[in-house]
Scaffold this motif. Structure first.
Motif, PDB file in Angstrom:
ATOM      1  N   VAL A 140      42.948  86.590  -4.618  1.00 12.08           N
ATOM      2  CA  VAL A 140      43.893  87.337  -3.996  1.00 12.08           C
ATOM      3  C   VAL A 140      45.104  87.418  -5.018  1.00 12.08           C
ATOM      4  O   VAL A 140      45.952  88.615  -5.012  1.00 12.08           O
ATOM      5  N   ALA A 141      45.327  86.348  -6.003  1.00 15.16           N
ATOM      6  CA  ALA A 141      46.520  86.298  -7.008  1.00 15.16           C
ATOM      7  C   ALA A 141      46.216  87.304  -7.920  1.00 15.16           C
ATOM      8  O   ALA A 141      47.226  87.526  -8.929  1.00 15.16           O
ATOM      9  N   GLY A 142      44.979  88.020  -7.935  1.00 18.65           N
ATOM     10  CA  GLY A 142      44.676  88.953  -9.126  1.00 18.65           C
ATOM     11  C   GLY A 142      44.174  88.409 -10.375  1.00 18.65           C
ATOM     12  O   GLY A 142      43.833  89.298 -11.490  1.00 18.65           O
ATOM     13  N   GLY A 143      43.945  87.110 -10.571  1.00 21.07           N
ATOM     14  CA  GLY A 143      43.640  86.485 -11.747  1.00 21.07           C
ATOM     15  C   GLY A 143      42.200  86.331 -11.696  1.00 21.07           C
ATOM     16  O   GLY A 143      41.572  85.504 -12.491  1.00 21.07           O
ATOM     17  N   SER A 144      41.503  87.093 -11.010  1.00 22.11           N
ATOM     18  CA  SER A 144      39.998  87.167 -10.901  1.00 22.11           C
ATOM     19  C   SER A 144      39.030  88.266 -10.696  1.00 22.11           C
ATOM     20  O   SER A 144      39.893  89.149 -10.019  1.00 22.11           O
ATOM     21  N   HIS A 145      38.008  88.462 -11.082  1.00 20.54           N
ATOM     22  CA  HIS A 145      37.238  89.667 -10.871  1.00 20.54           C
ATOM     23  C   HIS A 145      36.361  89.451  -9.712  1.00 20.54           C
ATOM     24  O   HIS A 145      35.391  90.020  -9.720  1.00 20.54           O
ATOM     25  N   GLY A 146      36.671  88.545  -8.992  1.00 20.24           N
ATOM     26  CA  GLY A 146      35.535  88.070  -7.638  1.00 20.24           C
ATOM     27  C   GLY A 146      35.989  89.051  -6.566  1.00 20.24           C
ATOM     28  O   GLY A 146      36.640  89.954  -6.322  1.00 20.24           O
ATOM     29  N   SER A 147      35.344  88.635  -5.402  1.00 17.07           N
ATOM     30  CA  SER A 147      35.431  89.280  -4.114  1.00 17.07           C
ATOM     31  C   SER A 147      35.333  88.465  -3.035  1.00 17.07           C
ATOM     32  O   SER A 147      34.151  87.617  -3.075  1.00 17.07           O
ATOM     33  N   VAL A 148      35.883  88.433  -1.908  1.00 17.89           N
ATOM     34  CA  VAL A 148      35.823  87.932  -0.832  1.00 17.89           C
ATOM     35  C   VAL A 148      34.539  88.017  -0.162  1.00 17.89           C
ATOM     36  O   VAL A 148      33.751  87.159   0.282  1.00 17.89           O
ATOM     37  N   LEU A 149      34.515  89.317  -0.041  1.00 18.12           N
ATOM     38  CA  LEU A 149      33.076  89.889   0.611  1.00 18.12           C
ATOM     39  C   LEU A 149      31.665  89.378  -0.313  1.00 18.12           C
ATOM     40  O   LEU A 149      30.616  88.825   0.225  1.00 18.12           O
ATOM     41  N   GLY A 150      32.038  89.453  -1.492  1.00 13.70           N
ATOM     42  CA  GLY A 150      30.719  89.099  -2.610  1.00 13.70           C
ATOM     43  C   GLY A 150      30.700  87.537  -2.421  1.00 13.70           C
ATOM     44  O   GLY A 150      29.526  86.969  -2.323  1.00 13.70           O
ATOM     45  N   ASN A 151      31.648  86.705  -2.353  1.00 15.07           N
ATOM     46  CA  ASN A 151      31.459  85.209  -2.282  1.00 15.07           C
ATOM     47  C   ASN A 151      30.922  84.686  -0.849  1.00 15.07           C
ATOM     48  O   ASN A 151      30.253  83.938  -0.884  1.00 15.07           O
ATOM     49  N   LEU A 152      31.398  85.799   0.151  1.00 14.87           N
ATOM     50  CA  LEU A 152      30.847  85.401   1.500  1.00 14.87           C
ATOM     51  C   LEU A 152      29.234  85.675   1.517  1.00 14.87           C
ATOM     52  O   LEU A 152      28.442  84.945   2.090  1.00 14.87           O
ATOM     53  N   LEU A 153      28.644  86.665   0.730  1.00 12.95           N
ATOM     54  CA  LEU A 153      27.218  86.961   0.859  1.00 12.95           C
ATOM     55  C   LEU A 153      26.805  85.884  -0.167  1.00 12.95           C
ATOM     56  O   LEU A 153      25.593  85.213   0.450  1.00 12.95           O
ATOM     57  N   VAL A 154      27.328  85.337  -1.170  1.00 10.66           N
ATOM     58  CA  VAL A 154      26.565  84.352  -1.963  1.00 10.66           C
ATOM     59  C   VAL A 154      26.522  82.911  -0.850  1.00 10.66           C
ATOM     60  O   VAL A 154      25.722  82.266  -0.904  1.00 10.66           O
ATOM     61  N   PHE A 155      27.508  82.688  -0.424  1.00 17.13           N
ATOM     62  CA  PHE A 155      27.659  81.590   0.615  1.00 17.13           C
ATOM     63  C   PHE A 155      26.338  81.755   1.882  1.00 17.13           C
ATOM     64  O   PHE A 155      26.023  80.794   2.340  1.00 17.13           O
ATOM     65  N   CYS A 156      26.156  83.057   2.207  1.00 19.80           N
ATOM     66  CA  CYS A 156      24.961  83.125   3.314  1.00 19.80           C
ATOM     67  C   CYS A 156      23.679  82.741   2.494  1.00 19.80           C
ATOM     68  O   CYS A 156      22.883  82.230   3.253  1.00 19.80           O
TER      69      CYS A 156
END
Length: 292
Positions: A140-156
């Motif tokens: 959220v702070a913009g210091g990452s190339h990640g994604s909430v949806l992507g992280n959620l899919l990995v968590f699945c």
């Protein structure tokens, strides 16, 4: 004992390195195709290996059904979640999300198997949750190339792998490891085939030697070599102590993501990484028996 420690550590290092490899494969090939080819190649290798190590085994029907469920959750769902998630998020964050596995397994054991969850396991769950929150803040702070949806899919994918672990406890010791793995890969390939075969034309991308080598590395290490190393180490090291070596998974994933993929490691990532490592250590550290 040192050899056993090395085997356990190397197994988790390879799993961690495969996070970055899976990301590269998912960007070049359809997700279902990557997972299907991985299972197919692993089956080709495990078939003669199972015959050599375990001999001819007749697996009862109830165990085959359990193995089929393990394949659906631990191979098909895990790979689908991981590969789909890594298309959106970074390998760094994907590796940190994977580190929640021991905590998720602990919760699943308490809820589904009615296993007693001691205080330190609740602490591990809280730390893992804190680590997930930290990497979300970094995004959220913009210091990452990640994604909430992507992280959620990995968590699945983590949920699928945790389900596999819980299902495996039902048949522990009732079928040799390599034979069980062979059947899991066979069932997984069958499940994935209807999704992969319609896009079979994408296989031409494997004419690129580097991509074909990545797929071979991904399949042989994640589905064969890691398994053999892990269970070889478990012959000398108690399961509780062996669990400590899972800290090598997020560590290696982060190292490969930063050095080879050029991903940015922020201070918030560092905090999340520390929480995840502590969570794994708390969840898996062996308990000393009380002398009376």
């Amino acid at each position: 004992m040192r050899l056993a420690f090395f085997q356990l550590a190397l197994s988790m290092v390879l799993v961690g390195a495969n996070v970055a490899v899976a990301k590269l494969l998912a960007e070049a090939l359809p997700i279902a195709m990557v997972a299907f080819l991985r299972c197919l190649l692993a089956t080709v290798v495990l078939w003669p290996l199972a015959r050599w190590m375990d001999g001819a085994q007749r697996v009862p029907g109830p165990i085959l059904r359990n193995l089929a469920l393990q394949a659906v959750f631990g191979t098909a769902l895990y790979n689908a979640g991981l590969l789909a998630g890594l298309r959106l998020t970074s390998a760094l964050e994907g590796g940190l999300v994977l580190a929640t596995l021991p905590a998720v397994v602990a919760i699943g054991g308490a809820l589904l198997l009615r296993e007693r969850l001691p205080g330190r396991q609740w602490a591990a769950v809280a730390l893992a949750g804190g680590g997930m929150a930290a990497i979300t803040v970094a995004r959220v702070a913009g210091g990452s190339h990640g994604s909430v949806l992507g992280n959620l899919l990995v968590f699945c994918g983590v949920l699928g792998e945790a389900t596999y672990v819980l299902l495996a406890r039902r048949i522990a010791g009732r079928v040799p490891v390599v034979t069980a793995s062979l059947w899991m890969q066979v069932f997984s390939a069958l499940v994935l085939a209807p999704f992969a075969l319609p896009g079979i034309g994408a296989i031409t991308a494997l004419a690129e030697p580097s991509l074909a080598a990545l797929l071979a590395f991904h399949s042989l290490t994640a589905s064969v070599i890691c398994l053999l190393l892990w269970y070889a180490g478990l012959k000398r090291v108690p399961a509780g102590m062996a669990g400590i070596f899972t800290v090598f998974l997020p560590g290696t994933a982060a190292l490969v993501a930063i050095t080879l993929l050029g991903e940015t490691f922020t201070a918030v990532h560092a905090a999340g990484f520390a929480l995840m490592i502590t969570s794994v250590a708390v969840a898996t550290w062996p308990v000393r028996a009380t002398v009376r």
